[in-house]
Design an enzyme around this catalytic site. Structure first.
Site, short mmCIF file in Angstrom:
data_model
loop_
_atom_site.label_atom_id
_atom_site.label_comp_id
_atom_site.label_asym_id
_atom_site.label_seq_id
_atom_site.Cartn_x
_atom_site.Cartn_y
_atom_site.Cartn_z
N HIS A 87 118.66 13.82 19.45
CA HIS A 87 118.12 14.63 18.35
C HIS A 87 117.40 15.90 18.78
CE1 HIS A 87 114.42 12.63 19.50
NE2 HIS A 87 114.82 11.45 19.03
N HIS A 110 121.60 15.42 16.14
CA HIS A 110 121.21 14.65 14.96
C HIS A 110 119.91 15.23 14.39
CE1 HIS A 110 123.70 10.80 15.50
NE2 HIS A 110 124.18 11.72 16.33
#
Length: 238
Positions: free
Chosen positions: A57, A155
């Site tokens: 992420h 993400h």
């Protein structure tokens, strides 16, 4: 029917190992239409983020240093989702982390668990039943349903919630865009009836064929099982 499409990012994979939520992204859909309401926050986890998670992420501890803690946001979050059906891809992961965060608050928690205040629909379970034997990751479903995920280099909770909303609406046979612009030049099945009403034209009623009705009933049965017997569309149809 009020639904909240939700995603989280975390410091690692297991709350049992002390991992925490670092981002929550939610967007509201009411009667299959996005309302424009979102709830999105980055969260200070008070622990180091695993290197593997950062690779997924891109969120690091330095970025989160000045962000609020979950305890500061819990009441606001619970009120945003209360009474809705949560649509989550691989729901046990996110629900496990959310319940863990609530448990850490003890008597100060605004709810004992997510299941006490929300219904949950796991879109991964739904996708596996609709497309057995196929890859059903969010990326794979975006490709299957023509949802543009080109911005998803990493993400992110809100971005993934937005993509999941498009996928879920397409997968369940309705609106496939989160656009709020009813005057868009692009014609959609949802906009045409609105124009007909404005022009005073009668709305045609097209009855489904026996095959279409059977396919619709089969889809409702899949949704009902994925929602644990709480599919409101099936109840309304019956």
């Amino acid at each position: 029917m009020r639904q909240i499409v939700l995603d989280t990012e975390t410091t690692g994979l297991e709350p049992a190992d002390g991992h925490r939520i670092i981002e929550i992204g939610c967007l509201e859909v009411d009667n299959r239409r996005p309302t424009g309401r979102v709830w999105h926050h980055f969260i200070q986890p008070d622990r180091e983020i695993d290197a593997g998670a950062v690779a997924v992420h891109g969120i690091d501890n330095e970025f989160l240093a000045d962000k609020p803690r979950f305890a500061d946001l819990a009441g606001e979050f619970v009120e945003f989702v209360r009474g809705a059906e949560l649509v989550i891809h691989n729901a046990p992961f996110d629900i496990g982390f959310l319940d863990h965060e609530l448990a850490l608050l003890g008597d100060q928690a605004p709810a004992g668990s997510i299941g006490e205040i929300c219904g949950v629909l796991d879109s991964l379970v739904l996708a596996r039943r609709m497309h057995p034997g196929s890859r059903n990751s969010l990326d794979a479903l975006c490709k299957r349903y023509g949802v543009d995920a080109s911005d998803r280099t990493l993400h992110g909770a809100l971005l993934d919630a937005e993509l999941l909303a498009d996928v879920y609406l397409a997968m369940t046979g309705g609106q496939v865009s989160l656009t709020l612009d009813s005057d868009s030049e692009q014609d959609t099945g949802d906009q045409a009836p609105a124009r007909a009403r404005r022009s005073g034209q009668p709305l045609p009623v097209v009855e489904p064929s026996a095959e279409e009705a059977a396919a619709h009933a089969e889809l409702l049965a899949v949704l009902d099982e994925a929602a644990g017997g709480a599919c409101r569309w099936r109840a309304a149809r019956e």
